[in-house]
Design an enzyme around this catalytic site. Structure first.
Site, PDB file in Angstrom:
ATOM      1  N   PRO A 241      -0.856   1.786  -3.214  1.00 37.19           N
ATOM      2  CA  PRO A 241       0.153   2.381  -2.369  1.00 37.19           C
ATOM      3  C   PRO A 241      -0.011   2.015  -0.906  1.00 37.19           C
ATOM      4  O   PRO A 241      -0.725   2.675  -0.183  1.00 37.19           O
ATOM      5  CB  PRO A 241      -0.048   3.875  -2.594  1.00 37.19           C
ATOM      6  CG  PRO A 241      -1.403   4.008  -3.243  1.00 37.19           C
ATOM      7  CD  PRO A 241      -2.000   2.660  -3.325  1.00 37.19           C
ATOM      8  N   GLU A 242       0.647   0.968  -0.491  1.00 42.80           N
ATOM      9  CA  GLU A 242       0.814   0.671   0.928  1.00 42.80           C
ATOM     10  C   GLU A 242       2.311   0.750   1.162  1.00 42.80           C
ATOM     11  O   GLU A 242       3.053   1.145   0.262  1.00 42.80           O
ATOM     12  CB  GLU A 242       0.255  -0.716   1.275  1.00 42.80           C
ATOM     13  CG  GLU A 242      -1.253  -0.850   1.027  1.00 42.80           C
ATOM     14  CD  GLU A 242      -1.826  -2.215   1.416  1.00 42.80           C
ATOM     15  OE1 GLU A 242      -1.351  -2.792   2.408  1.00 42.80           O
ATOM     16  OE2 GLU A 242      -2.723  -2.692   0.718  1.00 42.80           O
TER      17      GLU A 242
END
Length: 256
Positions: free
Chosen positions: A2-3
């Site tokens: 999750p970026e």
DNA sequence: TGGAATGTTCGGCT
DNA sequence: AAGCCGAACATTCC
């Protein structure tokens, strides 16, 4: 996973199914400190869903739901709860399941969006980026990971952006010429936009809210390619530690 | 078996 | 005082 690009993809797939819904119940399967706060989501109506750096924000009729995916968090619409389910939001229509193996993620109710974060990596203007860079003496890679500097960039996209900009990860931020700083800004926007268009990077098991993986991992040029030839010059990609994180770069293309 | 994995935070040191 | 380091959080994988 999750970026910024992964969170953006989750938000895009999730938003149509959440906007206008009311949260009927919050089922918690965690002993984390955020559980008490998450319980306050009950009874609230979701008016808008937004990505805020790496946060997923549910704008409510009162306050906001702030979801952070940490390292292994997944948010899936209508999925069945499993062994790693930490929270379930039961809606008036459907449900949202929050799975998180490593438990670095969180689901919270906040009065207002989290503060202390820098401008968003996809919306900061070139001039502001250059100005802020000139005020920092730290190493550029560490700075890109610092959410108080810019929000949204993580380990994958920091490495990929620095490679495209041909900037060494240890370069002090304030020693970059204006041209190089502008180039870095351009490359960050480019890499993040391409990654969003590809649905993010699925490097272990990332999937969006509909359970679909991304495919930007096939476009990675340095991240986790240690020892492999640089796609630009053939030199072996090197791995070092910066800010306690694996950092991958081409020693020939990215000079100090 | 030890080390590394998409992240953040905190305490200590210079 | 900014910036760096190490540790902590928890689990899986190789």
């Amino acid at each position: 996973m999750p970026e910024l690009p992964e969170v953006e993809t989750v938000v895009r797939t999730l938003a149509p199914r959440l906007v206008g819904r009311r949260i009927h119940a919050v089922i918690l399967k965690t002993r984390k400190a955020w559980a008490a706060s998450a319980a306050k989501l009950r009874g609230r109506r979701i008016q808008r869903v937004e990505r805020y750096g790496k946060y997923i924000l549910l704008h409510l009729d009162r306050g906001v739901g702030a979801i952070h995916l940490g390292m292994t968090g997944k948010l899936m619409a209508g999925a069945a709860p499993g062994a790693y389910t930490r929270a379930v939001l039961v809606l008036d229509q459907g449900r949202v399941v929050f799975d998180d193996v490593r438990q670095f993620g969180s689901v919270r109710w906040l009065k207002r969006p989290p503060d202390g974060l820098g401008p968003d990596a996809l919306s900061i203007l070139p001039d502001e980026f250059v100005t802020r860079m000139a005020q920092r003496r730290g190493r550029i890679k560490a700075l890109l990971l610092n959410q108080a500097f810019v929000r949204g960039i993580g380990n994958i996209y920091a490495d990929e952006s620095l490679f495209r900009a041909r900037i060494h990860p240890l370069a002090p931020a304030n020693r970059l010429s204006k041209d190089r700083a502008l180039r870095l800004h351009r490359c960050i926007v480019e890499v993040l936009s391409e990654a969003v268009a590809s649905g993010g990077s699925s490097i272990s098991d990332y999937v969006d809210a509909d359970g679909r993986p991304g495919w930007f991992q096939f476009q990675h040029r340095v991240y986790q390619r240690t020892g492999e030839p640089c796609v630009a010059c053939g030199a072996k990609i090197r791995r070092i530690l910066v800010a306690q994180r694996s950092t991958h770069y081409c020693p020939r293309c990215q000079r100090q």
